[in-house]
Design a protein around this motif. Structure first.
Motif, PDB file in Angstrom:
ATOM      1  N   ILE A  48       0.729  -1.236   0.067  1.00 30.92           N
ATOM      2  CA  ILE A  48       0.050   0.084   0.002  1.00 30.92           C
ATOM      3  C   ILE A  48       0.814   1.404   0.150  1.00 30.92           C
ATOM      4  CG2 ILE A  48      -1.840   1.419   1.013  1.00 30.92           C
ATOM      5  CD1 ILE A  48      -2.454  -1.431   2.484  1.00 30.92           C
ATOM      6  N   GLU A  49       0.516   2.165  -1.101  1.00 27.81           N
ATOM      7  CA  GLU A  49       1.399   3.428  -0.853  1.00 27.81           C
ATOM      8  C   GLU A  49       0.537   4.377  -0.133  1.00 27.81           C
ATOM      9  OE1 GLU A  49       1.994   6.997  -4.095  1.00 27.81           O
ATOM     10  OE2 GLU A  49       2.123   5.056  -4.999  1.00 27.81           O
ATOM     11  N   ILE A  50       0.952   4.837   0.965  1.00 26.12           N
ATOM     12  CA  ILE A  50       0.171   5.501   2.054  1.00 26.12           C
ATOM     13  C   ILE A  50       0.007   6.823   1.734  1.00 26.12           C
ATOM     14  CG2 ILE A  50      -0.096   6.059   4.423  1.00 26.12           C
ATOM     15  CD1 ILE A  50       1.787   3.757   5.160  1.00 26.12           C
ATOM     16  N   LYS A  51      -1.134   7.302   1.516  1.00 25.05           N
ATOM     17  CA  LYS A  51      -1.481   8.697   1.142  1.00 25.05           C
ATOM     18  C   LYS A  51      -1.853   9.645   2.427  1.00 25.05           C
ATOM     19  CE  LYS A  51      -1.708   8.145  -3.260  1.00 25.05           C
ATOM     20  NZ  LYS A  51      -0.303   8.647  -4.213  1.00 25.05           N
ATOM     21  N   TYR A  52      -2.397   8.953   3.295  1.00 28.10           N
ATOM     22  CA  TYR A  52      -2.886   9.830   4.617  1.00 28.10           C
ATOM     23  C   TYR A  52      -2.892   8.836   5.671  1.00 28.10           C
ATOM     24  CZ  TYR A  52      -4.917  13.372   1.505  1.00 28.10           C
ATOM     25  OH  TYR A  52      -5.267  14.233   0.493  1.00 28.10           O
ATOM     26  N   PRO A  76       4.289   4.986  14.827  1.00 21.62           N
ATOM     27  CA  PRO A  76       2.868   5.063  14.985  1.00 21.62           C
ATOM     28  C   PRO A  76       2.170   4.857  13.626  1.00 21.62           C
ATOM     29  CG  PRO A  76       4.169   6.674  16.288  1.00 21.62           C
ATOM     30  CD  PRO A  76       5.054   6.216  15.476  1.00 21.62           C
ATOM     31  N   GLY A  77       0.791   5.102  13.982  1.00 24.34           N
ATOM     32  CA  GLY A  77      -0.099   5.330  13.165  1.00 24.34           C
ATOM     33  C   GLY A  77      -1.002   3.997  12.685  1.00 24.34           C
ATOM     34  N   HIS A  78      -2.134   4.163  12.977  1.00 17.71           N
ATOM     35  CA  HIS A  78      -3.162   2.775  12.674  1.00 17.71           C
ATOM     36  C   HIS A  78      -4.425   3.299  12.059  1.00 17.71           C
ATOM     37  CE1 HIS A  78      -4.630   4.574  16.588  1.00 17.71           C
ATOM     38  NE2 HIS A  78      -5.849   4.022  16.377  1.00 17.71           N
ATOM     39  N   GLU A  79      -4.594   4.562  11.560  1.00 13.13           N
ATOM     40  CA  GLU A  79      -5.549   5.014  10.623  1.00 13.13           C
ATOM     41  C   GLU A  79      -5.066   5.426   9.303  1.00 13.13           C
ATOM     42  OE1 GLU A  79      -6.385   8.490  12.976  1.00 13.13           O
ATOM     43  OE2 GLU A  79      -7.495   7.257  14.661  1.00 13.13           O
ATOM     44  N   ILE A  80      -4.780   4.328   8.371  1.00 10.57           N
ATOM     45  CA  ILE A  80      -3.961   4.187   7.160  1.00 10.57           C
ATOM     46  C   ILE A  80      -4.704   4.093   6.115  1.00 10.57           C
ATOM     47  CG2 ILE A  80      -2.324   3.234   5.933  1.00 10.57           C
ATOM     48  CD1 ILE A  80      -1.460   1.999   8.514  1.00 10.57           C
ATOM     49  N   ALA A  81      -4.710   5.245   5.173  1.00 12.61           N
ATOM     50  CA  ALA A  81      -5.576   5.404   3.838  1.00 12.61           C
ATOM     51  C   ALA A  81      -4.431   5.450   2.678  1.00 12.61           C
ATOM     52  CB  ALA A  81      -6.516   6.297   3.739  1.00 12.61           C
ATOM     53  N   GLY A  82      -4.553   4.812   1.597  1.00 11.33           N
ATOM     54  CA  GLY A  82      -3.962   4.711   0.447  1.00 11.33           C
ATOM     55  C   GLY A  82      -4.224   3.915  -0.598  1.00 11.33           C
ATOM     56  N   TYR A 142       5.424  -1.794  12.271  1.00  9.99           N
ATOM     57  CA  TYR A 142       5.622  -0.373  12.071  1.00  9.99           C
ATOM     58  C   TYR A 142       4.475   0.184  11.248  1.00  9.99           C
ATOM     59  CZ  TYR A 142      10.449  -1.384  13.093  1.00  9.99           C
ATOM     60  OH  TYR A 142      11.763  -1.897  13.655  1.00  9.99           O
ATOM     61  N   GLY A 143       3.931   1.303  12.013  1.00 10.73           N
ATOM     62  CA  GLY A 143       2.543   1.888  11.539  1.00 10.73           C
ATOM     63  C   GLY A 143       2.512   2.783  10.236  1.00 10.73           C
ATOM     64  N   GLY A 144       1.638   3.584   9.997  1.00  8.54           N
ATOM     65  CA  GLY A 144       1.397   4.166   8.919  1.00  8.54           C
ATOM     66  C   GLY A 144       2.021   5.496   8.831  1.00  8.54           C
ATOM     67  N   ILE A 149       3.425   0.280   3.386  1.00 11.11           N
ATOM     68  CA  ILE A 149       3.232  -0.750   4.104  1.00 11.11           C
ATOM     69  C   ILE A 149       2.764  -2.042   3.530  1.00 11.11           C
ATOM     70  CG2 ILE A 149       0.566  -0.185   4.703  1.00 11.11           C
ATOM     71  CD1 ILE A 149       1.238  -0.900   7.721  1.00 11.11           C
ATOM     72  N   VAL A 150       3.086  -3.259   3.874  1.00  9.71           N
ATOM     73  CA  VAL A 150       2.652  -4.434   3.220  1.00  9.71           C
ATOM     74  C   VAL A 150       1.928  -5.159   4.354  1.00  9.71           C
ATOM     75  CG1 VAL A 150       3.580  -6.706   2.475  1.00  9.71           C
ATOM     76  CG2 VAL A 150       4.842  -4.531   2.019  1.00  9.71           C
ATOM     77  N   VAL A 151       0.640  -5.520   3.902  1.00 10.54           N
ATOM     78  CA  VAL A 151      -0.434  -5.944   4.732  1.00 10.54           C
ATOM     79  C   VAL A 151      -1.034  -7.112   4.009  1.00 10.54           C
ATOM     80  CG1 VAL A 151      -2.522  -5.534   6.005  1.00 10.54           C
ATOM     81  CG2 VAL A 151      -0.906  -3.646   5.865  1.00 10.54           C
TER      82      VAL A 151
END
Length: 215
Positions: A48-52, A76-82, A142-144, A149-151
């Motif tokens: 995922i290419e993270i945008k926000y 940190p970061g668990h509110e990921i959009a991409g 590691y978070g957003g 990120i790879v999920v």
């Protein structure tokens, strides 16, 4: 505040294992620019290419070791959009270009009754957090606050076209299932919605900010 995550690694392939990120090196230290490892895209993974990425107060608690057991350096970061940039050969739920999100966990035991019913948010082992957790290989998650990120596809959420990516990173409502309460006041099992990890988004902050990626 809204800030986009520039797609500077759009050509990233399974051979690239590190990405730029913001990390907290210690409880009393400010976030700093660094790089963190990402696993190669596996059979059922999506890159995922993270945008926000939203800023939730729980991120602050974790980074400052407010709840104990913090793992440093921490991204940190668990509110990921991409946007999906690459898929593994066995992925069936997503294609390159799909708009997706990631909530507060990225894996679970997949063997308990809850997991087998598609209710991984109630996993008896507690699941694997998007960050400040240990993956099955023992390495930290590691978070957003990073560029990519790879999920696993089963722990990735689809974001409807009518919802902006910036909105998705700040609000749980569009992808959250209906959470009911039992007579005891404890949460009753939520219905499966959109993906096996949909309920993870129920913890997304509805009024959180978003953070820009490292430049």
């Amino acid at each position: 505040m809204r800030a986009a995550f520039p797609g500077r690694l759009g050509a990233m392939t399974t051979n690239v294992t590190t990405v730029p990120a913001y990390a907290a090196p210690a409880a009393n230290a400010p976030l700093e620019r660094t790089t963190v490892p990402r696993r190669p895209v596996g059979e059922h993974d999506v890159l995922i290419e993270i945008k926000y990425a939203g800023i939730c107060h729980s991120d602050i608690h974790q980074a400052r070791d407010g709840w104990g057991e913090s793992i440093y350096p921490m991204v940190p970061g668990h509110e990921i959009a991409g946007v999906v940039a690459e898929t593994g050969p066995g992925v069936t739920k997503f294609r390159v270009g799909d708009r997706v999100g990631v909530g507060c966990f990225v894996d679970s035991c997949r063997e308990c009754d809850h997991c087998r019913q598609g209710l991984e948010q109630y996993c008896v082992t507690g699941g694997t957090g998007t960050y400040n957790a240990r993956d099955k290989d023992g390495e930290p998650t590691y978070g957003g606050y990073s560029t990519h990120i790879v999920v696993d596809e089963n722990y990735t959420l689809r974001i409807p076209e009518g919802i902006g990516l910036d909105e998705a990173a700040r609000c749980s409502a569009p992808a959250s299932p209906s959470t009911r309460r039992s007579p005891t006041g404890r949460p009753a099992p939520a219905r499966r919605s959109r993906s096996s990890a949909s309920a993870a988004s129920a913890t997304w902050a509805s009024r959180s900010r978003t953070r820009s990626a490292p430049r």
